[in-house]
Write a protein that holds these residues in place. Structure first.
Motif, PDB file in Angstrom:
ATOM      1  N   ASN A  35       0.840  -1.189   0.000  1.00 15.59           N
ATOM      2  CA  ASN A  35       0.000   0.000   0.000  1.00 15.59           C
ATOM      3  C   ASN A  35       0.878   1.244   0.000  1.00 15.59           C
ATOM      4  OD1 ASN A  35      -2.318   1.580   0.148  1.00 15.59           O
ATOM      5  ND2 ASN A  35      -2.184   1.707   2.370  1.00 15.59           N
ATOM      6  N   ALA A 231     -15.916  -0.955  -3.075  1.00 14.15           N
ATOM      7  CA  ALA A 231     -15.339  -1.799  -4.121  1.00 14.15           C
ATOM      8  C   ALA A 231     -15.020  -0.995  -5.375  1.00 14.15           C
ATOM      9  CB  ALA A 231     -16.284  -2.947  -4.455  1.00 14.15           C
ATOM     10  N   ASP A 233     -14.262   2.274  -5.583  1.00 12.08           N
ATOM     11  CA  ASP A 233     -13.156   3.206  -5.360  1.00 12.08           C
ATOM     12  C   ASP A 233     -11.915   2.522  -4.815  1.00 12.08           C
ATOM     13  OD1 ASP A 233     -14.651   5.379  -6.215  1.00 12.08           O
ATOM     14  OD2 ASP A 233     -15.444   5.778  -4.216  1.00 12.08           O
ATOM     15  N   HIS A 234     -12.059   1.258  -4.393  1.00 14.42           N
ATOM     16  CA  HIS A 234     -10.934   0.494  -3.848  1.00 14.42           C
ATOM     17  C   HIS A 234     -10.344   1.228  -2.653  1.00 14.42           C
ATOM     18  CE1 HIS A 234      -8.501  -3.043  -4.387  1.00 14.42           C
ATOM     19  NE2 HIS A 234      -7.380  -2.364  -4.300  1.00 14.42           N
ATOM     20  N   THR A 235     -11.222   1.652  -1.731  1.00 15.40           N
ATOM     21  CA  THR A 235     -10.787   2.463  -0.600  1.00 15.40           C
ATOM     22  C   THR A 235     -11.375   1.977   0.724  1.00 15.40           C
ATOM     23  OG1 THR A 235     -12.614   3.999  -1.044  1.00 15.40           O
ATOM     24  CG2 THR A 235     -10.441   4.584  -1.930  1.00 15.40           C
ATOM     25  N   SER A 251      -6.511   4.499   0.380  1.00 19.69           N
ATOM     26  CA  SER A 251      -6.459   3.502  -0.684  1.00 19.69           C
ATOM     27  C   SER A 251      -6.121   2.136  -0.107  1.00 19.69           C
ATOM     28  CB  SER A 251      -5.409   3.881  -1.727  1.00 19.69           C
ATOM     29  OG  SER A 251      -5.752   5.084  -2.368  1.00 19.69           O
ATOM     30  N   LEU A 252      -6.734   1.092  -0.653  1.00 16.15           N
ATOM     31  CA  LEU A 252      -6.409  -0.267  -0.251  1.00 16.15           C
ATOM     32  C   LEU A 252      -5.086  -0.703  -0.871  1.00 16.15           C
ATOM     33  CD1 LEU A 252      -9.840  -2.122  -0.535  1.00 16.15           C
ATOM     34  CD2 LEU A 252      -8.704  -1.325   1.538  1.00 16.15           C
ATOM     35  N   SER A 254      -2.416  -2.526  -3.119  1.00 16.50           N
ATOM     36  CA  SER A 254      -2.515  -3.028  -4.481  1.00 16.50           C
ATOM     37  C   SER A 254      -2.612  -4.542  -4.451  1.00 16.50           C
ATOM     38  CB  SER A 254      -1.289  -2.604  -5.293  1.00 16.50           C
ATOM     39  OG  SER A 254      -0.107  -3.112  -4.701  1.00 16.50           O
ATOM     40  N   ASP A 257      -8.427  -7.101  -3.189  1.00 13.78           N
ATOM     41  CA  ASP A 257      -9.788  -6.771  -3.595  1.00 13.78           C
ATOM     42  C   ASP A 257     -10.718  -7.133  -2.439  1.00 13.78           C
ATOM     43  OD1 ASP A 257     -11.829  -5.878  -5.229  1.00 13.78           O
ATOM     44  OD2 ASP A 257     -12.117  -7.817  -6.178  1.00 13.78           O
ATOM     45  N   GLU A 259     -13.539  -7.421   0.454  1.00  9.16           N
ATOM     46  CA  GLU A 259     -14.976  -7.283   0.665  1.00  9.16           C
ATOM     47  C   GLU A 259     -15.324  -7.320   2.151  1.00  9.16           C
ATOM     48  OE1 GLU A 259     -17.625  -9.706  -1.535  1.00  9.16           O
ATOM     49  OE2 GLU A 259     -17.038  -8.849  -3.465  1.00  9.16           O
ATOM     50  N   ASP A 273     -10.538 -11.102   1.161  1.00 12.68           N
ATOM     51  CA  ASP A 273     -10.447 -10.835  -0.274  1.00 12.68           C
ATOM     52  C   ASP A 273     -11.270 -11.865  -1.041  1.00 12.68           C
ATOM     53  OD1 ASP A 273      -9.536 -10.667  -3.010  1.00 12.68           O
ATOM     54  OD2 ASP A 273      -7.800  -9.551  -2.283  1.00 12.68           O
TER      55      ASP A 273
END
Length: 290
Positions: A35, A231, A233-235, A251-252, A254, A257, A259, A273
């Motif tokens: 990150n 999900a 905005d990936h934040t 930010s999450l 890299s 993903d 949830e 994830d």
């Protein structure tokens, strides 16, 4: 066996061994996604604790000092803090279809976990000490059919493709996210709602929180604030319940993903994830969280 065949057999065996190693054999306790910190340019690295297919929700139980994780495949897991699976159980409908579990919240006061069920868009209550024990009503059906206002038009689109996703508990109140790309108060819009804490057969919606964000898939409470995963905005979003506003957005990592999100009492944050089926652990301070 002639010499040429022996050499060919050895080459095939070595290739097979290399392929198995490349596909993830051995310990899962390895580096997860990084990150980048916009302020310093440095990166933080997490650890992969466990592999759980389609991991879609996670919560931390203080009483058990354990993590509970749910999967889209109707499975609930109990993990120790090193990621070892202590218990698991698959829940199915009366017709034998696996439930689509999307979020989980630890209700330590009552010794349960509360699960958000997509499709049915209702809640399931499962005992922490016996993951096969799903609370049912006198008709033999799982309790938790949410009583929704407005004939359900605010909570679910006509085609039934979206609905409840993340779930968290704070001071006896259950918070549930309605996942959507529509702004509140459109039909099937993005918001968080609360239900009463009795976990009755038909919990009633108490209030609606318009947080102004979209595609919220995970919820967790920490230090009195509601943390939400977006999900789209990936934040990771920190929302102040008392202030009724977004406090911060991070930010999450890299490659993650997430949830599901959870915090323990030792300064760590965990992500479930869905796509790569990993449960990962980071320092909460790496996200600016004390």
């Amino acid at each position: 066996m002639n010499m040429a065949f022996k050499i060919q057999h050895l080459a095939i065996s070595l290739s097979t061994l290399l392929l198995i190693t490349a596909c993830g054999g051995g310990s899962d306790n390895k580096d997860a996604g990084t990150n980048p910190d916009p302020a310093t340019g440095s990166s933080v690295t997490g650890k992969t604790l466990a592999s759980v297919a389609e991991a879609s929700g996670i919560c931390y139980s203080v009483d058990n000092d354990a993590l509970f994780v749910v999967s889209d495949r109707g499975i609930i897991y109990k993990l120790d803090m090193q990621g070892k699976i202590l218990d698991q159980h698959t829940h199915k409908s009366a017709k034998g279809k696996k439930y689509d579990y999307e979020g989980v919240a630890c209700d330590d006061v009552n010794g349960n976990v509360i699960v958000a069920v997509e499709g049915k868009d209702n809640l399931h209550t499962i005992e922490q000490s016996d993951l096969s024990a799903l609370l049912k009503n006198s008709a033999g059906k799982p309790t938790g059919d949410i009583v929704r206002p407005d004939d359900n038009t605010l909570f679910k689109d006509k085609k039934g493709k979206t609905g409840i996703e993340g779930i968290a508990i704070n001071e006896g109140t259950v918070y549930v996210s309605n996942q959507s790309l529509n702004s509140y108060p459109e039909q099937d819009s993005s918001f968080v709602f609360t239900v009463d804490d009795s976990f009755s057969d038909a919990p009633v919606v108490d209030q609606i929180i318009d947080h102004g964000k979209k595609d919220i898939v995970g919820l967790s409470f920490h230090q009195g604030d509601l943390f939400m995963l977006s999900a789209i905005d990936h934040t990771l979003i920190r929302y102040g319940i008392k202030q009724s506003k977004v406090i911060s957005t991070k930010s999450l990592p890299s490659g993650v993903d997430a949830e599901g999100v959870a915090f323990d009492n030792a300064g760590n944050i965990y992500f479930a994830d869905d796509k790569n089926g990993k449960v990962t652990k980071y320092k909460a301070s790496d996200f600016g969280i004390n």
